[in-house]
Design a protein around this motif. Structure first.
Motif, mmCIF file in Angstrom:
data_model
loop_
_atom_site.group_PDB
_atom_site.id
_atom_site.type_symbol
_atom_site.label_atom_id
_atom_site.label_comp_id
_atom_site.label_asym_id
_atom_site.label_seq_id
_atom_site.Cartn_x
_atom_site.Cartn_y
_atom_site.Cartn_z
ATOM 1 N N GLU A 274 15.305 -14.180 33.683
ATOM 2 C CA GLU A 274 16.311 -13.014 34.279
ATOM 3 C C GLU A 274 17.415 -13.079 33.481
ATOM 4 O OE1 GLU A 274 13.577 -14.182 37.501
ATOM 5 O OE2 GLU A 274 14.719 -15.183 36.139
ATOM 6 N N PRO A 275 17.985 -14.166 33.085
ATOM 7 C CA PRO A 275 19.209 -13.892 31.905
ATOM 8 C C PRO A 275 19.062 -13.115 30.741
ATOM 9 C CG PRO A 275 19.172 -16.134 32.961
ATOM 10 C CD PRO A 275 18.023 -15.254 33.291
ATOM 11 N N GLU A 276 17.697 -13.196 30.404
ATOM 12 C CA GLU A 276 16.944 -12.420 29.115
ATOM 13 C C GLU A 276 17.178 -10.937 29.539
ATOM 14 O OE1 GLU A 276 17.193 -13.794 26.292
ATOM 15 O OE2 GLU A 276 17.937 -15.616 27.398
ATOM 16 N N TRP A 277 16.248 -10.683 30.575
ATOM 17 C CA TRP A 277 16.254 -9.125 30.798
ATOM 18 C C TRP A 277 17.627 -8.570 30.948
ATOM 19 C CZ3 TRP A 277 11.867 -7.214 30.020
ATOM 20 C CH2 TRP A 277 10.611 -7.708 30.614
ATOM 21 N N VAL A 278 18.534 -8.987 31.598
ATOM 22 C CA VAL A 278 19.773 -8.385 31.720
ATOM 23 C C VAL A 278 20.516 -7.996 30.420
ATOM 24 C CG1 VAL A 278 19.912 -8.990 34.072
ATOM 25 C CG2 VAL A 278 21.034 -10.496 32.437
ATOM 26 N N LYS A 279 20.002 -8.790 29.299
ATOM 27 C CA LYS A 279 20.708 -8.314 28.208
ATOM 28 C C LYS A 279 20.293 -7.154 27.578
ATOM 29 C CE LYS A 279 21.033 -13.158 26.689
ATOM 30 N NZ LYS A 279 20.615 -14.249 25.729
ATOM 31 N N ALA A 418 24.555 -25.470 38.668
ATOM 32 C CA ALA A 418 25.548 -24.653 38.263
ATOM 33 C C ALA A 418 25.023 -23.363 37.691
ATOM 34 C CB ALA A 418 26.833 -25.212 37.372
ATOM 35 N N ASP A 419 25.455 -22.262 37.961
ATOM 36 C CA ASP A 419 25.388 -21.120 36.909
ATOM 37 C C ASP A 419 26.659 -20.680 36.181
ATOM 38 O OD1 ASP A 419 23.157 -20.344 38.338
ATOM 39 O OD2 ASP A 419 23.864 -19.135 39.920
ATOM 40 N N CYS A 420 26.140 -20.190 34.901
ATOM 41 C CA CYS A 420 27.364 -19.975 34.172
ATOM 42 C C CYS A 420 27.295 -18.560 33.561
ATOM 43 C CB CYS A 420 27.275 -21.048 32.738
ATOM 44 S SG CYS A 420 28.518 -20.887 31.508
ATOM 45 N N PRO A 483 26.282 -34.768 33.870
ATOM 46 C CA PRO A 483 25.959 -33.639 33.294
ATOM 47 C C PRO A 483 25.754 -32.500 34.200
ATOM 48 C CG PRO A 483 24.501 -35.215 32.423
ATOM 49 C CD PRO A 483 25.227 -35.603 33.615
ATOM 50 N N LEU A 484 25.752 -31.170 34.127
ATOM 51 C CA LEU A 484 25.636 -30.159 35.069
ATOM 52 C C LEU A 484 24.199 -29.537 34.739
ATOM 53 C CD1 LEU A 484 28.867 -28.263 35.145
ATOM 54 C CD2 LEU A 484 27.643 -29.084 37.049
ATOM 55 N N THR A 485 23.311 -29.547 35.681
ATOM 56 C CA THR A 485 21.991 -29.220 35.440
ATOM 57 C C THR A 485 22.232 -27.457 35.555
ATOM 58 O OG1 THR A 485 20.969 -30.790 36.368
ATOM 59 C CG2 THR A 485 19.675 -28.943 36.687
ATOM 60 N N THR A 486 21.645 -26.716 34.898
ATOM 61 C CA THR A 486 21.742 -25.138 35.006
ATOM 62 C C THR A 486 20.552 -24.544 35.813
ATOM 63 O OG1 THR A 486 20.635 -25.102 32.785
ATOM 64 C CG2 THR A 486 22.990 -25.007 32.765
ATOM 65 N N ARG A 487 21.049 -23.679 36.441
ATOM 66 C CA ARG A 487 19.932 -22.730 37.076
ATOM 67 C C ARG A 487 19.965 -21.352 36.371
ATOM 68 N NH1 ARG A 487 20.837 -19.692 43.025
ATOM 69 N NH2 ARG A 487 22.288 -18.835 41.514
ATOM 70 N N ALA A 488 21.041 -20.897 35.869
ATOM 71 C CA ALA A 488 21.020 -19.402 34.935
ATOM 72 C C ALA A 488 22.223 -19.492 34.348
ATOM 73 C CB ALA A 488 20.946 -18.448 36.152
ATOM 74 N N VAL A 489 22.244 -19.284 33.006
ATOM 75 C CA VAL A 489 23.191 -18.934 31.934
ATOM 76 C C VAL A 489 22.959 -17.600 31.651
ATOM 77 C CG1 VAL A 489 24.264 -19.908 29.981
ATOM 78 C CG2 VAL A 489 22.892 -21.290 31.590
ATOM 79 N N ASP A 490 23.920 -16.687 31.847
ATOM 80 C CA ASP A 490 24.443 -15.400 31.679
ATOM 81 C C ASP A 490 25.093 -15.159 30.385
ATOM 82 O OD1 ASP A 490 24.833 -12.482 31.429
ATOM 83 O OD2 ASP A 490 25.232 -12.256 33.361
ATOM 84 N N GLN A 491 24.341 -14.988 29.274
ATOM 85 C CA GLN A 491 25.086 -15.029 27.908
ATOM 86 C C GLN A 491 25.594 -13.625 27.508
ATOM 87 O OE1 GLN A 491 21.755 -16.864 26.155
ATOM 88 N NE2 GLN A 491 22.774 -18.541 25.529
ATOM 89 N N ARG A 492 25.488 -12.477 28.521
ATOM 90 C CA ARG A 492 25.664 -11.135 27.853
ATOM 91 C C ARG A 492 27.164 -11.089 27.135
ATOM 92 N NH1 ARG A 492 24.126 -7.813 33.117
ATOM 93 N NH2 ARG A 492 24.640 -10.119 34.084
ATOM 94 N N GLY A 493 28.135 -11.428 27.735
ATOM 95 C CA GLY A 493 29.388 -11.231 27.099
ATOM 96 C C GLY A 493 29.630 -11.782 25.691
ATOM 97 N N VAL A 511 29.502 -19.741 23.228
ATOM 98 C CA VAL A 511 28.332 -19.391 24.032
ATOM 99 C C VAL A 511 27.965 -20.460 24.739
ATOM 100 C CG1 VAL A 511 26.096 -18.453 23.499
ATOM 101 C CG2 VAL A 511 28.019 -17.924 21.747
ATOM 102 N N PRO A 512 27.573 -20.237 26.018
ATOM 103 C CA PRO A 512 26.831 -21.369 27.036
ATOM 104 C C PRO A 512 25.585 -21.075 26.703
ATOM 105 C CG PRO A 512 27.667 -19.277 28.288
ATOM 106 C CD PRO A 512 28.072 -19.191 26.799
ATOM 107 N N TYR A 513 25.087 -22.344 27.038
ATOM 108 C CA TYR A 513 23.434 -22.260 27.154
ATOM 109 C C TYR A 513 22.927 -23.776 27.446
ATOM 110 C CZ TYR A 513 23.725 -25.508 22.845
ATOM 111 O OH TYR A 513 24.202 -26.742 22.214
ATOM 112 N N THR A 514 21.464 -23.660 27.445
ATOM 113 C CA THR A 514 20.843 -24.702 28.402
ATOM 114 C C THR A 514 20.243 -25.664 27.250
ATOM 115 O OG1 THR A 514 20.883 -23.598 30.573
ATOM 116 C CG2 THR A 514 19.250 -25.598 30.044
ATOM 117 N N LYS A 515 20.629 -26.891 27.295
ATOM 118 C CA LYS A 515 20.024 -27.931 26.341
ATOM 119 C C LYS A 515 19.505 -29.093 27.126
ATOM 120 C CE LYS A 515 20.964 -30.587 22.124
ATOM 121 N NZ LYS A 515 21.832 -30.898 21.161
ATOM 122 N N GLY A 516 18.474 -29.578 27.336
ATOM 123 C CA GLY A 516 17.787 -30.588 27.946
ATOM 124 C C GLY A 516 17.950 -30.267 29.509
#
Length: 687
Positions: A274-279, A418-420, A483-493, A511-516
């Motif tokens: 979903e975070p990719e679709w919304v881009k 968390a979401d970012c 660490p903060l586990t990610t659910r969704a990272v919205d990078q559009r900005g 740029v926020p992103y998920t790693k591991g």
């Protein structure tokens, strides 16, 4: 009641896995749910799994696992019950027969409903499911997709089912017409797609999105050809294709051959999607056939209008042509290009169709879809009190083997998740799914408190050092941050970074992103920055554009592109360029120049922009967007050249007489881990 899904593997990525998890998660709120994964080929699933769902892997094929059973004696024997004409027949064995049979014969698997999710597993359900359980087969492809030999082989298994569920009305009608199944109810229930956890697209960007396996039936070659027509008229638009598959190399060659490598990007698998679709501003699908069309619904739920081929059977049951998307003939390159250009050239139509897509796609929410399944379960008599004590009549089977124990996957409830969101102004917001009193976000030496709603804000311009910064949660009294586990990272900005850079100010990009599985922040901080633009590689010549940020280009003087060789024999080559406007530049150079000066079998050159003769050179890079590491995602075609050495003609004659090919080198541009632009000169292995 207890519902058991039997799936090939839950550890991968794909439409069947996604829809199984969507349905299982919705049912888990009211029922006991297990997912029996025949194979476990990696340590952790790629999709997050609700902790209420029990995952039971049966055969361990992880390469690094001490329990790897690929060479198990029984796994080297062909299966007895798995259909011979099933596409995955070679992956199954006497061991898989035994493990599935043993699981459903065991006391811990008293399922009231057993659902098989592919033809071979439907056969397993018919043969091995517990006595008295309701048996359901799911068809995630179509009747027409299967070979006649498989359909004939499956007929005997399908008659033992209580219900056979397709994902489209058209396909259900095809099955009823071409393969009558007395005593088996054949019906359609669509796949489900949950509401996205990210805000919908505003359709204002210039990115077209596609997603799915890079397989021949998706016809991405048709999409690439159609987009070549689009970009010829609207060069600012780009196409991103998310997914993996065996067509990747073929598609990459097509992209290079058409010169689309600046505009078409193979993004690899993405989860969550979903975070990719919304881009994107538009979604597109060019499949030859679709049993349903999960990606269509996903894109629509994210607010994108969809251009799709009108293939059997799903798209026409999902898209209202002209209202929330556009249907075009299968394989019609001109029609696909025309539909895309229609939406590109009419922003209001895009916005209106995107809004309609969000509303119309709500019918695929997991709630209504799960209700249809629950009604089916009840109609078929599925309830613990209705379990029969009589054993189901099945063919004789070999003795059961050991059964892998249940294992619940996914983050436990106590893990901070968390979401970012990256905002257009450069700030970030991090929101805890479960607020923690007194919690702080710590990253890069900075501390940001969470408010009462569980949200912490990282202001735009926060002075992070350049590099990677893990984001962690610090709680009062805790030994240290976690660490903060990610659910969704919205990078559009982050995609709007170029537009917010102030004239003369240092360039900052975060740029926020998920790693591991955990949240990280990638920071770039440069007093002056040269952003690389389009790069063309044609006939051994490279033409590249760039824009200078952070400082004025300065008055007068000819700009230059500098190639600086690393290593023990440093060297600088300079190539003149031209200015375009105040901050734009363009350069062309021949790959023979660095190739002719090759010192080692693998030379590395860094690229710098010198805006004027007296100015300090600036490193060329590409950082003002959302892609943290571009190396494999933004490749450029190589230039292969004949190697030039002293006495080269004599050496070439000697090699020719010896029957050996000429010595050659490959010159290739790529982005480093920091997204700086780098050039390699590498020897081509010869006989």
């Amino acid at each position: 009641m207890k519902v058991s899904f039997l799936i090939h593997t839950i550890y991968g990525i794909g439409g069947t896995i996604r829809t199984t998890l969507n349905l299982a998660e919705e049912l888990a709120g009211r029922h006991e749910v297990e997912i029996v994964s025949v194979f476990r080929h990696r340590d952790e699933p790629l999709f997050a799994i609700d902790p209420r769902i029990t995952v039971v892997p049966l055969v361990d094929t992880r390469p690094s696992s001490p329990a790897n059973e690929k060479k198990h004696e029984r796994h080297l024997q062909p299966p007895e019950y798995f259909p011979r004409n099933e596409a995955r027949h070679q992956e199954y064995s006497r061991l898989t027969d035994e493990r599935v049979r043993a699981h459903y014969a065991g006391a811990g698997s008293d399922a009231d409903v057993v659902i098989g999710t592919r033809p071979g597993l439907v056969a397993y359900v018919a043969a091995f499911a517990p006595a008295g359980a309701v048996l359901i087969g799911q068809e995630h492809m179509t009747h027409n997709h299967h070979k006649p030999e498989l359909r004939a082989e499956m007929a005997g298994f399908l008659t033992r089912l209580d219900a056979f569920v397709t994902v489209s009305e058209g396909d259900a009608a095809s099955w009823r017409e071409r393969m009558p199944l007395p005593g088996t109810r054949v019906l359609a229930i669509p796949n489900s797609v949950p509401e996205p956890v990210v805000a919908p697209s505003d359709t204002s960007g210039t990115t077209i999105m596609a997603a799915g396996r890079l397989a021949s039936e998706k016809q991405y070659h048709v999409l690439i050809d159609a987009f070549a027509q689009v970009v010829a008229q609207r060069p600012e638009w780009t196409l991103r294709i998310c997914g993996w598959g065996n067509q990747k190399d073929r598609l990459r060659k097509r992209i290079d051959r058409l010169g689309l490598y600046n505009s078409v990007h193979l993004m690899g698998p993405r989860s969550p999607i979903e975070p990719e679709w919304v881009k994107g501003a538009i979604a597109v699908s060019t499949s030859r056939h679709e049993s349903f069309g999960m990606t269509l619904v996903e894109a629509m739920r994210c607010g994108l209008p969809v251009v799709s081929t009108d293939c059997d059977y799903g798209p026409r049951e999902i898209i209202a042509d002209g209202e929330d998307g556009l249907l075009v003939p299968v394989g019609d390159t001109d029609a696909i290009a025309g539909a895309l250009l229609r939406l590109i050239d009419d922003p209001e139509l895009r916005r209106r169709m995107g809004a309609a897509a969000r509303v119309n796609a709500r019918r695929f929410d997991p709630g209504p879809v799960a209700k249809q399944y629950e009604e089916l379960f009840a109609e078929l008599g599925a309830a613990p009190t209705h379990r029969s004590a009589a054993p189901r009549q099945t063919p004789s089977a070999p003795p059961a083997g050991p059964v892998a124990g249940p294992a619940t996957e996914g983050p436990v409830a106590e893990d901070p998740v968390a979401d970012c969101v990256a905002a257009g102004d450069g700030s970030l917001t991090v929101t805890l799914l479960t607020p923690r009193e007194g919690a702080h976000l710590v990253a890069g030496g900075h501390d940001f408190p969470f408010d009462g709603h569980g949200t912490a804000t990282v202001p735009a311009g926060t002075p992070f050092a350049e590099g990677v910064h893990p984001a962690r949660l610090r709680l009062p009294g805790a030994e240290g941050p976690v660490p903060l586990t990610t659910r969704a990272v919205d990078q559009r900005g982050a995609m709007r970074a170029a537009g917010r850079q102030a004239a003369g100010a240092p360039v900052r990009q975060l740029v926020p992103y998920t790693k591991g599985g955990a949240l990280h922040l990638r920071s770039w901080v440069r007093p002056v920055h040269a952003e690389a633009g389009d790069i063309r590689v044609e006939g051994g010549r490279v033409t590249l554009s760039a824009r200078l940020y952070g400082a004025a280009a300065g008055p007068g003087g000819e700009p230059a592109l500098l190639l600086r060789r690393r290593g023990k024999a440093p060297l600088e080559l300079a190539f003149p360029g031209t200015r375009h406007g105040t901050d734009g530049f363009r350069f062309t150079f021949s790959c023979t120049a660095p190739a002719a000066r090759q010192q080692d079998p693998h030379d590395v050159w860094d690229l710098w922009l010198r805006p004027a003769p007296a100015a300090e050179p600036v490193r060329l890079a590409r950082v003002l967007d959302d892609v943290v590491e571009k190396g494999s995602l933004f490749p450029y075609p190589p230039a292969e050249l004949r190697k030039k050495r002293p006495f080269g003609p004599v050496r070439a004659v000697v090699r020719k007489l010896a029957g050996r090919p000429p010595e050659r080198v490959v010159v290739r541009l790529f982005h480093s881990a920091a997204n700086d632009l780098v050039l390699n000169v590498v020897d081509v292995p010869t006989a």
